[in-house]
Design an enzyme around this catalytic site. Structure first.
Site, PDB file in Angstrom:
ATOM      1  N   ILE A 141       0.908  -1.146   0.000  1.00 55.28           N
ATOM      2  CA  ILE A 141       0.000   0.000   0.000  1.00 55.28           C
ATOM      3  C   ILE A 141       0.948   1.195   0.000  1.00 55.28           C
ATOM      4  O   ILE A 141       1.496   1.572   1.032  1.00 55.28           O
ATOM      5  CB  ILE A 141      -0.923   0.011   1.236  1.00 55.28           C
ATOM      6  CG1 ILE A 141      -1.783  -1.260   1.271  1.00 55.28           C
ATOM      7  CG2 ILE A 141      -1.801   1.274   1.227  1.00 55.28           C
ATOM      8  CD1 ILE A 141      -2.626  -1.404   2.522  1.00 55.28           C
ATOM      9  N   PRO A 142       1.187   1.775  -1.176  1.00 60.29           N
ATOM     10  CA  PRO A 142       2.331   2.685  -1.373  1.00 60.29           C
ATOM     11  C   PRO A 142       2.150   4.099  -0.825  1.00 60.29           C
ATOM     12  O   PRO A 142       2.130   5.084  -1.565  1.00 60.29           O
ATOM     13  CB  PRO A 142       2.504   2.692  -2.890  1.00 60.29           C
ATOM     14  CG  PRO A 142       1.110   2.492  -3.405  1.00 60.29           C
ATOM     15  CD  PRO A 142       0.452   1.558  -2.420  1.00 60.29           C
ATOM     16  N   CYS A 143       2.076   4.213   0.490  1.00 60.51           N
ATOM     17  CA  CYS A 143       1.944   5.527   1.112  1.00 60.51           C
ATOM     18  C   CYS A 143       3.201   6.374   0.885  1.00 60.51           C
ATOM     19  O   CYS A 143       3.150   7.599   1.019  1.00 60.51           O
ATOM     20  CB  CYS A 143       1.610   5.398   2.593  1.00 60.51           C
ATOM     21  SG  CYS A 143       2.716   4.342   3.515  1.00 60.51           S
ATOM     22  N   HIS A 144       4.316   5.743   0.490  1.00 63.50           N
ATOM     23  CA  HIS A 144       5.527   6.511   0.185  1.00 63.50           C
ATOM     24  C   HIS A 144       5.344   7.391  -1.047  1.00 63.50           C
ATOM     25  O   HIS A 144       6.106   8.332  -1.246  1.00 63.50           O
ATOM     26  CB  HIS A 144       6.741   5.576   0.014  1.00 63.50           C
ATOM     27  CG  HIS A 144       6.626   4.627  -1.142  1.00 63.50           C
ATOM     28  ND1 HIS A 144       5.918   3.436  -1.045  1.00 63.50           N
ATOM     29  CD2 HIS A 144       7.113   4.682  -2.398  1.00 63.50           C
ATOM     30  CE1 HIS A 144       5.992   2.804  -2.207  1.00 63.50           C
ATOM     31  NE2 HIS A 144       6.709   3.540  -3.040  1.00 63.50           N
ATOM     32  N   ARG A 145       4.332   7.130  -1.853  1.00 64.47           N
ATOM     33  CA  ARG A 145       4.076   7.900  -3.073  1.00 64.47           C
ATOM     34  C   ARG A 145       3.243   9.154  -2.812  1.00 64.47           C
ATOM     35  O   ARG A 145       2.904   9.869  -3.744  1.00 64.47           O
ATOM     36  CB  ARG A 145       3.370   7.020  -4.101  1.00 64.47           C
ATOM     37  CG  ARG A 145       4.227   5.863  -4.577  1.00 64.47           C
ATOM     38  CD  ARG A 145       3.511   4.994  -5.585  1.00 64.47           C
ATOM     39  NE  ARG A 145       4.309   3.809  -5.874  1.00 64.47           N
ATOM     40  CZ  ARG A 145       3.803   2.652  -6.283  1.00 64.47           C
ATOM     41  NH1 ARG A 145       2.505   2.525  -6.478  1.00 64.47           N
ATOM     42  NH2 ARG A 145       4.595   1.632  -6.501  1.00 64.47           N
TER      43      ARG A 145
END
Length: 183
Positions: A141-145
């Protein structure tokens, strides 16, 4: 009246070294449930039990092989998206945010405001930030994006250096002067 004992849940844990970090992960029978960074086994287990109080932790690289393989592929640059069963645990709002995060394409960033608008809650920018903070399955779940509306890197549960590393793996350039995504 006696309280019924809560059923214990088996958590299958693994630790893998990828690039300059250790990825700690745990899965349940439903799917991948937890990812953390750079923890020794004891610290990770303590963190895991706080998140899953009824969990029984067992080291199990065999059962976690599908997750390990896809993370290895991501870190080697051969995987741009994930196809994994997930055990999402959160409020309905958090799950809605996390599903929106999974729609952010590899190599792209969006703002918290964009996600708030995407889930039809345009004034919910801060709530989106809090849901990001509660994400137990980063990378997948790419919260880094997610970045600030001005393009600057802001907060990341795993630490800003890991956020920079993950964005760099995806080809996203970050200014060393002001931590902005270079478009």
């Amino acid at each position: 009246m006696k309280k019924e004992a809560m059923e214990q849940e088996r958590l299958r844990s693994s630790h893998i070294k990828l690039k300059s970090m250790v990825i700690n992960l745990a899965s349940t029978t439903k799917g991948l449930a937890f990812i953390d960074f750079n923890k020794d086994t004891e610290t990770f287990n303590d963190t895991l039990i706080k998140a899953f109080p009824n969990g029984i932790i067992q080291s199990d690289d065999t059962e976690n092989q599908i997750y390990i393989k896809q993370l290895q592929e991501y870190f080697s640059g051969t995987r741009r998206s994930f196809n994994l069963p997930l055990d999402l645990r959160g409020t309905p709002f958090q799950i809605k945010v996390w599903k929106a995060l999974m729609e952010i394409p590899f190599g792209e960033t969006v703002s918290y405001k964009f996600i708030a608008e995407r889930i039809e809650n345009p004034k919910g920018t801060r709530a989106v930030g809090m849901a990001n903070n509660k994400n137990k399955i980063p990378i997948i779940i790419p919260c880094h994006r997610v970045v600030g509306s001005d393009g600057r890197l802001v907060g990341y549960g795993g630490g800003m250096e890991i956020k920079r590393t993950l964005l760099g793996l995806e080809g996203i350039k970050i200014s060393e002067v002001d931590d902005r995504v270079i478009v």
